[in-house]
Scaffold this motif. Sequence first.
Motif, PDB file in Angstrom:
ATOM      1  N   GLN A 111      15.034  53.805 -99.415  1.00 14.13           N
ATOM      2  CA  GLN A 111      15.785  52.707 -98.807  1.00 14.13           C
ATOM      3  C   GLN A 111      15.049  52.184 -97.570  1.00 14.13           C
ATOM      4  N   HIS A 112      14.335  53.071 -96.898  1.00  9.89           N
ATOM      5  CA  HIS A 112      13.525  52.695 -95.741  1.00  9.89           C
ATOM      6  C   HIS A 112      12.471  51.663 -96.142  1.00  9.89           C
ATOM      7  N   ASP A 113      11.876  51.828 -97.337  1.00 11.81           N
ATOM      8  CA  ASP A 113      10.885  50.870 -97.829  1.00 11.81           C
ATOM      9  C   ASP A 113      11.506  49.489 -98.039  1.00 11.81           C
ATOM     10  N   PHE A 114      12.664  49.467 -98.686  1.00 13.25           N
ATOM     11  CA  PHE A 114      13.319  48.180 -98.930  1.00 13.25           C
ATOM     12  C   PHE A 114      13.826  47.562 -97.633  1.00 13.25           C
ATOM     13  N   GLY A 115      14.347  48.397 -96.743  1.00 10.01           N
ATOM     14  CA  GLY A 115      14.831  47.892 -95.467  1.00 10.01           C
ATOM     15  C   GLY A 115      13.748  47.229 -94.651  1.00 10.01           C
ATOM     16  N   HIS A 116      12.515  47.715 -94.798  1.00  6.62           N
ATOM     17  CA  HIS A 116      11.376  47.132 -94.086  1.00  6.62           C
ATOM     18  C   HIS A 116      10.710  45.997 -94.865  1.00  6.62           C
ATOM     19  N   LEU A 117      11.313  45.582 -95.961  1.00  8.19           N
ATOM     20  CA  LEU A 117      10.824  44.443 -96.746  1.00  8.19           C
ATOM     21  C   LEU A 117       9.425  44.683 -97.316  1.00  8.19           C
ATOM     22  N   SER A 118       9.126  45.930 -97.655  1.00 13.45           N
ATOM     23  CA  SER A 118       7.755  46.245 -98.055  1.00 13.45           C
ATOM     24  C   SER A 118       7.560  46.399 -99.559  1.00 13.45           C
ATOM     25  N   VAL A 119       8.571  46.031-100.359  1.00 14.75           N
ATOM     26  CA  VAL A 119       8.456  46.210-101.808  1.00 14.75           C
ATOM     27  C   VAL A 119       8.339  44.870-102.538  1.00 14.75           C
ATOM     28  N   PHE A 120       9.147  43.891-102.148  1.00 12.32           N
ATOM     29  CA  PHE A 120       9.107  42.577-102.795  1.00 12.32           C
ATOM     30  C   PHE A 120       8.578  41.518-101.826  1.00 12.32           C
ATOM     31  N   SER A 121       8.085  40.421-102.383  1.00  8.22           N
ATOM     32  CA  SER A 121       7.524  39.358-101.549  1.00  8.22           C
ATOM     33  C   SER A 121       8.615  38.512-100.899  1.00  8.22           C
ATOM     34  N   LYS A 122       9.822  38.526-101.459  1.00  8.24           N
ATOM     35  CA  LYS A 122      10.941  37.768-100.909  1.00  8.24           C
ATOM     36  C   LYS A 122      11.893  38.697-100.150  1.00  8.24           C
ATOM     37  N   SER A 123      12.264  38.296 -98.955  1.00  5.23           N
ATOM     38  CA  SER A 123      13.141  39.128 -98.132  1.00  5.23           C
ATOM     39  C   SER A 123      14.454  39.432 -98.846  1.00  5.23           C
ATOM     40  N   TRP A 125      15.213  39.679-101.962  1.00  4.91           N
ATOM     41  CA  TRP A 125      15.118  40.664-103.044  1.00  4.91           C
ATOM     42  C   TRP A 125      15.126  42.072-102.457  1.00  4.91           C
ATOM     43  N   ASN A 126      14.372  42.265-101.377  1.00  8.09           N
ATOM     44  CA  ASN A 126      14.386  43.567-100.701  1.00  8.09           C
ATOM     45  C   ASN A 126      15.789  43.912-100.219  1.00  8.09           C
ATOM     46  N   HIS A 127      16.489  42.925 -99.649  1.00 10.83           N
ATOM     47  CA  HIS A 127      17.837  43.169 -99.129  1.00 10.83           C
ATOM     48  C   HIS A 127      18.801  43.557-100.239  1.00 10.83           C
ATOM     49  N   TRP A 128      18.694  42.902-101.391  1.00 13.14           N
ATOM     50  CA  TRP A 128      19.594  43.207-102.509  1.00 13.14           C
ATOM     51  C   TRP A 128      19.396  44.650-102.997  1.00 13.14           C
ATOM     52  N   VAL A 129      18.147  45.022-103.231  1.00 11.66           N
ATOM     53  CA  VAL A 129      17.891  46.371-103.740  1.00 11.66           C
ATOM     54  C   VAL A 129      18.168  47.412-102.656  1.00 11.66           C
ATOM     55  N   LYS A 131      20.604  47.385-100.566  1.00  6.90           N
ATOM     56  CA  LYS A 131      22.039  47.679-100.625  1.00  6.90           C
ATOM     57  C   LYS A 131      22.357  48.658-101.752  1.00  6.90           C
ATOM     58  N   PHE A 132      21.660  48.511-102.880  1.00  6.80           N
ATOM     59  CA  PHE A 132      21.889  49.438-103.991  1.00  6.80           C
ATOM     60  C   PHE A 132      21.426  50.846-103.635  1.00  6.80           C
ATOM     61  N   VAL A 133      20.202  50.956-103.089  1.00  9.79           N
ATOM     62  CA  VAL A 133      19.627  52.286-102.843  1.00  9.79           C
ATOM     63  C   VAL A 133      20.381  53.019-101.742  1.00  9.79           C
ATOM     64  N   ILE A 134      20.599  52.343-100.609  1.00  6.29           N
ATOM     65  CA  ILE A 134      21.268  53.042 -99.503  1.00  6.29           C
ATOM     66  C   ILE A 134      22.777  53.129 -99.753  1.00  6.29           C
ATOM     67  N   GLY A 135      23.324  52.136-100.440  1.00  7.64           N
ATOM     68  CA  GLY A 135      24.765  52.113-100.682  1.00  7.64           C
ATOM     69  C   GLY A 135      25.186  52.987-101.846  1.00  7.64           C
ATOM     70  N   HIS A 136      24.605  52.732-103.021  1.00  8.50           N
ATOM     71  CA  HIS A 136      25.048  53.455-104.212  1.00  8.50           C
ATOM     72  C   HIS A 136      24.418  54.847-104.332  1.00  8.50           C
ATOM     73  N   ASP A 228      29.005  46.037 -97.918  1.00 12.58           N
ATOM     74  CA  ASP A 228      28.421  47.370 -97.708  1.00 12.58           C
ATOM     75  C   ASP A 228      29.435  48.469 -98.020  1.00 12.58           C
ATOM     76  N   LEU A 229      30.677  48.255 -97.618  1.00  8.14           N
ATOM     77  CA  LEU A 229      31.721  49.251 -97.877  1.00  8.14           C
ATOM     78  C   LEU A 229      31.924  49.437 -99.382  1.00  8.14           C
ATOM     79  N   ALA A 230      31.890  48.325-100.118  1.00  9.55           N
ATOM     80  CA  ALA A 230      32.051  48.404-101.569  1.00  9.55           C
ATOM     81  C   ALA A 230      30.915  49.213-102.208  1.00  9.55           C
ATOM     82  N   TRP A 231      29.674  48.960-101.774  1.00  7.51           N
ATOM     83  CA  TRP A 231      28.546  49.728-102.288  1.00  7.51           C
ATOM     84  C   TRP A 231      28.702  51.210-101.960  1.00  7.51           C
ATOM     85  N   MET A 232      29.124  51.523-100.744  1.00  9.21           N
ATOM     86  CA  MET A 232      29.320  52.919-100.334  1.00  9.21           C
ATOM     87  C   MET A 232      30.357  53.609-101.214  1.00  9.21           C
TER      88      MET A 232
END
Length: 377
Positions: A111-123, A125-129, A131-136, A228-232
Amino acid sequence: QDPFIAFHLDKALVRKYMSPLLIGELAPDQPSFEPSKNKKLVEDFRELRATVEKMGLLNPNRTFFILHLCHILVLDVAAWLTIWYFGASTVPFLVSAVLLGTVQAQAGWLQHDFGHLSVFSKSRWNHWVHKFVIGHLKGAPASWWNHLHFQHHAKPNCFRKDPDVNMHPLFFALGKTLSVELGEQKKKFMPYNHQHKYFFIIGPPALVPLYFQWYIFYFVVQRKQWVDLAWMLTFYIRFFLTYLPLLGVKGILGLHLLVRFIESNWFVWITQMNHIPMHIDYDKNVDWFSTQLQATCNVHQSLFNDWFSGHLNFQIEHHLFPTMPRHNYWKVAPLVKSLCAKHGIEYQCKPLLTAFADIVHSLKDSGELWLDAYLHK
């Protein structure tokens, strides 16, 4: 300029949001560079940044992150299968807890990777994933992580600006300067001269189960972060639905607490080994490169260290280039070392167990400094 470039992928988009904040331009006769910053070092770092971009080191290998996610999901399924197949006796229960603790730690690095926007070229897309990784996968809110973590990166180890050192002075006396100041003010919230001992009680074992676990719910409700609460909640619903038939209520609560205990120890030792032993003080408004180097250190590279720490054994490179995908840290490290050598800046790199021990040694040292100041100054 350097923090702005370091944190954002789409600079043009962000500048649109910044335009209303423009309050004026400097007059031609006014200095455009602050005297507290090393101009030559700033220029050299910007040249290094340009080299990094030309080398393509900010471009992610998505296969790396897909495989990392897959290994987390495999471990998650293996934990459930262990209890389902072998039963809920002590050994399978503990094996499952260790597997789930590993899942939580590794999902934390992912989730740290996605939070830092280091996986996808679009911010986004990183934010969406993210939420899944840290939330779900972890049951925590992305908004909480973003709120705290980017403050930490902007001013690491700067008291009252980095939330990661907010444990000073309530629980620990951190850093030489701050510890002496605390002693001179005759403040004693805790027996700091024993903090290297009680760290083993209220530090690694307690942070996640006793603090983060309830605070994250308070955070999302207070700030009305309902997505975020829903994902949690999807994490907790999945966990209880899958383990309740196998373990019952007491068993599932025990498993959850044990998993959080394992995760907490893993998380605290790894995240603090790079920061607590380093320089901690008030913000001195120095340049970006110096700010990051005085607050971070590295741990030796190995396949195990890379995996175990989520590549945060390259904390220096991560702090200088927070959007760089972690599989490229080792490639930029020699260039960073060279720049440090040129400007006489210490580049610390140490074995993993030494890094752990240095946390305790630094707490002992700052505790003794506090006591000396408290008694004699």
